[in-house]
Every structure is written in C-alpha cells, then in structure tokens.
Write a protein that holds these residues in place. Structure first.
Motif, short mmCIF file in Angstrom:
data_model
loop_
_atom_site.label_atom_id
_atom_site.label_comp_id
_atom_site.label_asym_id
_atom_site.label_seq_id
_atom_site.Cartn_x
_atom_site.Cartn_y
_atom_site.Cartn_z
N ALA A 176 43.57 39.90 49.64
CA ALA A 176 44.27 38.99 48.88
C ALA A 176 43.23 37.93 48.65
N GLY A 177 42.06 37.67 48.97
CA GLY A 177 41.17 36.69 48.76
C GLY A 177 40.42 36.65 47.56
N TYR A 178 40.85 37.70 46.73
CA TYR A 178 39.97 38.00 45.41
C TYR A 178 41.16 37.83 44.32
N ASP A 179 40.62 37.27 43.15
CA ASP A 179 41.26 37.09 42.02
C ASP A 179 41.21 38.46 41.25
N VAL A 180 42.24 39.47 41.86
CA VAL A 180 42.15 40.87 41.25
C VAL A 180 42.36 40.98 39.63
N THR A 181 43.29 39.97 39.08
CA THR A 181 43.45 40.04 37.76
C THR A 181 42.23 39.81 36.92
N ARG A 182 41.76 38.52 37.30
CA ARG A 182 40.46 38.45 36.68
C ARG A 182 39.35 39.35 36.63
N LEU A 183 39.33 40.09 37.91
CA LEU A 183 38.32 40.95 37.95
C LEU A 183 38.52 42.13 37.02
N ALA A 184 39.84 42.42 36.86
CA ALA A 184 40.30 43.38 36.06
C ALA A 184 40.17 43.37 34.63
N PHE A 185 40.10 42.06 34.20
CA PHE A 185 39.59 41.72 32.97
C PHE A 185 38.21 41.70 32.61
N VAL A 186 37.44 41.39 33.63
CA VAL A 186 35.98 41.35 33.23
C VAL A 186 35.66 42.83 33.59
N LEU A 187 36.12 43.78 34.31
CA LEU A 187 35.68 44.95 34.44
C LEU A 187 36.51 45.98 33.65
N ALA A 188 36.99 45.43 32.47
CA ALA A 188 38.01 46.35 31.57
C ALA A 188 37.03 47.57 30.94
N ASP A 189 35.79 47.35 30.87
CA ASP A 189 34.98 48.40 29.96
C ASP A 189 34.52 49.46 30.98
N LEU A 190 34.75 49.41 32.21
CA LEU A 190 34.38 50.46 33.17
C LEU A 190 35.44 51.29 33.30
N PRO A 191 34.75 52.55 33.82
CA PRO A 191 36.06 53.54 34.39
C PRO A 191 36.48 53.22 35.76
N VAL A 192 37.08 52.21 36.01
CA VAL A 192 37.63 51.77 37.27
C VAL A 192 38.94 51.37 37.16
N GLN A 193 39.77 51.42 38.26
CA GLN A 193 41.03 50.73 38.52
C GLN A 193 40.93 49.89 39.83
N LEU A 194 41.51 48.77 39.49
CA LEU A 194 41.29 47.89 40.53
C LEU A 194 42.96 47.69 41.10
N LEU A 195 42.77 47.46 42.62
CA LEU A 195 44.03 47.53 43.45
C LEU A 195 43.80 46.27 44.35
N GLY A 196 44.65 45.44 44.47
CA GLY A 196 44.59 44.20 45.38
C GLY A 196 45.94 43.76 45.77
N ARG A 197 45.98 43.01 47.08
CA ARG A 197 46.99 42.33 47.65
C ARG A 197 47.13 41.27 47.06
N ILE A 198 48.24 40.68 46.78
CA ILE A 198 48.54 39.19 46.23
C ILE A 198 49.43 38.73 47.21
N ARG A 199 49.79 37.33 47.03
CA ARG A 199 50.36 36.71 48.20
C ARG A 199 51.90 36.79 47.87
N SER A 200 52.68 36.52 49.03
CA SER A 200 54.24 36.79 48.83
C SER A 200 54.87 35.85 48.08
N ASP A 201 54.30 34.62 47.72
CA ASP A 201 54.95 33.53 47.09
C ASP A 201 54.53 33.47 45.65
N ARG A 202 53.77 34.43 45.20
CA ARG A 202 53.18 34.23 43.71
C ARG A 202 54.61 34.54 42.91
N VAL A 203 54.40 33.98 41.62
CA VAL A 203 55.26 33.92 40.55
C VAL A 203 54.70 34.69 39.50
#
Length: 478
Positions: free
Chosen positions: A201-228
């Motif tokens: 959860a310490g990483y901004d997984v959505t921002r990393l997914a946007f920056v690395l969208a041109d690579l053959p990768v799939q990102l998976l991260g835990r997010i906080r349980s109070d997110r909206v």
C-alpha cells in the motif's frame, strides 16, 4: 547419484562458478578485497555480528585495513552487475509468468549525524497502532518471486532513495530498467504473459500503471480500506443536455451500500487461511483532483481504470481477526482465473520479507557503522551478491542440520541452511581473487596530534520542496 542428477549437479556448479567470475569482473577497484569479503559472508559460522570479525575467516586472506579500504575506496560496476543478475535463471509461476515484487527496506542510522542523505524511515512500533520515524537509508528492492510458499527470492535490483528523489518516479525508472534487462536477457518475448509486478500500500499503484503503460507489465497493489474510487461513467442517454460527466458513481470501500453488483466472485479453500472469497469489479478508477505528483502532466488529468479486488478469508495465523484486503490491478476485463491469480500472487509478495530478515539478521546488512552512503551502497551490493550465490547453490549443498532441527525435504533448504554448507562447496567453485601481497600497516595519525578537519554534520529529511499547484509552479518558474 544417477547420470541425470550428476549432469544437473555439474550444470548448477557451472552456473555458480560463472556468476562468481562475472562478479569479480564487476569490481574494477579493490576487487580482491571485495570478492573475499563476499566469500567471508558466505562461509562464516552463524550470524554476522560485526564487520571486522569477517577478516578472521580463512576465506578472507587480508587484514581488517584492506576490508575497510575496499568498502570506502572500492568500486562496483552496478549496471554491469544488474545485467549479470538479470541473465541468471529466473523463477516463474506455473503458467510461465514472471512475478516481480518491489518493496522498500530501511537501513536505520539514528546515531549517525555525520552520514549524509539520511531520510526519516517509517518503522512500526512495538505497541499496537504505533509507528516511529527514524533516520536511515531507505533502499528500494526488486525481486522475482517463486511459486508456492518459500523463503527464496531472486533479487534483481536495489536503489537507495535520496533526499531529492520522488519515490514513485524512482520506482518507475527502476522497474522500467529491470523489465528492459529481463527482455534483453531473453526471459520475456512477444506472446508471453505480461510480467506481474506486486507492491504493497505504500506505492501509488495507479500512477505507476499510467507511467509504465507502454511496457508488457501488469501492476497489482494493495490500497487502503478507506479509499473512495469511481465507477465508469454511465452511458449517455439520447436527448440528455449538459456537460457529460467524466466519472461514474462513487465506490467507497468502507460503505457496502455504494458497491454495485460484482463481475466475478470466486471461492478458494486454503490450508492457511481457510476459505478465501475474492470479489472483483471492473473498470474502477480513482478520481484525480489535485495536481501534486501530476504537476508535469499536460492537459486534463487521466482516467486510469483497472480491476478492484476484495479478498476476505476465514482466519489469519495466530487466530487474529481477519480484515478484508483491497487490491487494485491495472488489468481491464479480468476473468475469474485472473482474479484468483492476482490475489495469490499478492500473498507471495510477503516472501520478500524473509529475504529482508535474512539480510539483516543473518548476513548483517545493517550491522556495519558505515559513514558514507556510497560505502553503504557497496556493502548492499555485496549482500545481494552473497544472497544470489546462496540461491544458485541450493541444489549443491547438503542439509547440515542441528540435532534439534527437523530434516528438510530435498530442494526445500532455507537460505540459512544453504549458507551453513557453502564452505564445503567453496573450494569447488571459481576463485578468481589473487593471493594477497605482503604489506605493512600505515603509520596512522601521529601521537598527540589533533584532528583539525572535523567531519561535517548533515540534516535529516528531504532537501527539495516540490510545487503542489500549477500557480506555485508558475510563480517559481516565472
């Protein structure tokens, strides 16, 4: 030993010896002392309690002065060593997919005011819900994970985070470089499954997914349980006037009333957690309303859609009350099998914690009182090189267990048990280091003289203040 087992033994020994030779080639200065220091790490008995004690092992044929001189003045070609690590055999999942984990581990240095580039590192306290911020050097590690429960990982890269670094930007560059080296080494080719990168959860997984969208990768991260988060915008009906919305209804993770009907719900029986129920929703995205880390993004802020997964288990080890775990994956249109693969890969992320524990408690990564961060980087890479040799020596060492320890199944030796038998294997591997030359110790500081050049003291924390709004950026650049 059969002919097949003998051939596999010879092949494993060849790979280990080749890595040792390549490691020696990555040491352009103080190569012999650095290489023998790594051997001392591998062959000493028990945990490393002090750096100077490693000079007493037979594998380290030089004095303690050469050890400190190698760490302070030696050189390691880090890029070359990274390429060597990427070329080694790599663990993969059952479907042939490469699973990488990225995480930060801190080398705490609270009593080192003369050491530069220290940051405040988050450390969990002993009491419940207690945390501390202690000065130290944070390192970002990237490791390849093995399938199944194990204490083994393949460390591929390590970068120290500095006071002027943006952690997400550094992580994105680090992952891009690691994936590029894996592709160059032939571990991934067109048509192979995307590389899965798992983070906490310490990483901004959505921002990393946007920056690395041109690579053959799939990102998976835990997010906080109070997110909206936000659901996809509804289809626009004919005759509707006004500005079309960019986002759909809210999805509050802690408010079940806002949850729509899930796309997939899977049930899996596990031996450790009981029944695991995974529920997923497709095309869920965060609503980006502030520039902050998107200060350099031109135009409107992007909509980054992915798959939201809620994992609920019956019980946790130690009869602890289970809480649901929320995961966000950059994949869109995930099937039920993809959802199960994601949360199972996330559980494997915790295997890297065993590696950090081995680094600190057995190999003594944070034991030396090193002053400069450059010397800390050299020591960190020696620790990684030692751990890599343990991984390559897994099929070569015997189980030298203590009388009170349980026998380990073939191929299931822990890194500590492999290290226990590495000394018996050491003589059969490549030994590129040359014999030491006779020398005399230096004169040192004359008796009675004073140090007239005191070491400077450094502040702790970030040294760069970033712009949070476009107005602040325009005022600074204008």
């Amino acid at each position: 030993m059969s002919l097949l087992d003998n051939a596999a033994h010879v092949e494993s020994l060849t790979v280990l010896s080749r890595f040792r030779t390549d490691l020696y080639g990555c040491l352009p200065a103080r190569a012999d002392a650095l290489f023998e220091l790594t051997d001392a790490l591998l062959c000493t008995d028990g945990a490393v309690r002090s750096l100077v004690d490693l000079t007493l092992t037979p594998e380290h044929r030089r004095g303690h002065g050469a050890l400190y001189d190698a760490l302070n003045c030696g050189r390691i070609q880090e890029d070359r060593l990274r390429a060597v690590l990427a070329s080694l055999p790599l663990p993969k999942s059952a479907d042939g997919r490469i699973v990488l984990a990225v995480d930060v581990s801190c080398w705490l240095r609270p009593d080192a005011p003369t050491s530069s580039d220290r940051l405040f590192c988050h450390v969990y306290g002993r009491a419940k819900n207690q945390a501390q911020m202690i000065p130290g050097w944070p390192y970002s590690f990237v490791a390849a994970l093995e399938p199944g429960r194990t204490s083994w990982t393949a460390i591929l890269d390590a970068i120290r985070l500095g006071p002027a670094d943006d952690a997400t930007a550094v992580t994105a560059d680090q992952l891009r470089a690691v994936v590029g080296r894996l592709i160059a080494a032939g571990h991934w080719a067109d048509g192979d499954p995307d590389i899965l990168i798992v983070m906490d959860a310490g990483y901004d997984v959505t921002r990393l997914a946007f920056v690395l969208a041109d690579l053959p990768v799939q990102l998976l991260g835990r997010i906080r349980s109070d997110r909206v988060l936000r659901l996809p915008k509804p289809p626009r009906l004919p005759g509707t006037t006004g500005r079309p919305p960019k986002h759909g209804p809210e999805f509050a993770l802690d408010k079940p009333a806002t949850w729509p009907q899930p796309q997939h719900t899977t049930t899996t029986a596990t031996t450790r957690y009981g029944t695991a129920i995974a529920t997923s929703w497709d095309r869920v995205h965060p609503r980006l309303t502030h520039r902050t880390c998107w200060i350099d993004h031109e135009g409107d802020l992007p909509i980054i859609e992915g798959t939201l997964i809620r994992l609920q288990v019956d019980h946790l080890p130690g009869d602890r009350a289970p809480k649901p775990v929320w995961l966000w994956s950059s994949a869109i249109g995930a099937t039920a099998d993809d959802v199960d693969r994601c949360w199972q890969a996330f559980l494997r992320r915790f295997d890297i914690e065993h590696t950090f524990r081995l680094f600190k408690q057995t190999l003594g990564w944070t034991v030396p009182k090193i002053r400069t961060p450059q010397a800390a980087d050299r020591w960190t890479w020696l620790i990684i090189a030692a751990h890599t040799q343990l991984r390559l020596a897994r099929p070569l060492t015997a189980d030298l267990r203590r009388p009170w320890e349980k026998p380990a199944a073939p191929g299931r030796l822990t890194p500590a048990r492999v290290r226990r038998g590495f000394r018996n294997l050491h003589a059969n591997t490549a030994l590129p280091a040359s014999a030491p030359k006779p020398s005399k110790p230096g004169p040192g500081r004359p008796p009675g003289s004073k140090n007239r050049k005191p070491t400077p003291h450094y502040d702790v924390g970030k040294t760069v203040k970033r712009d949070l709004t476009m107005t602040a950026r325009q005022q600074r650049t204008g």
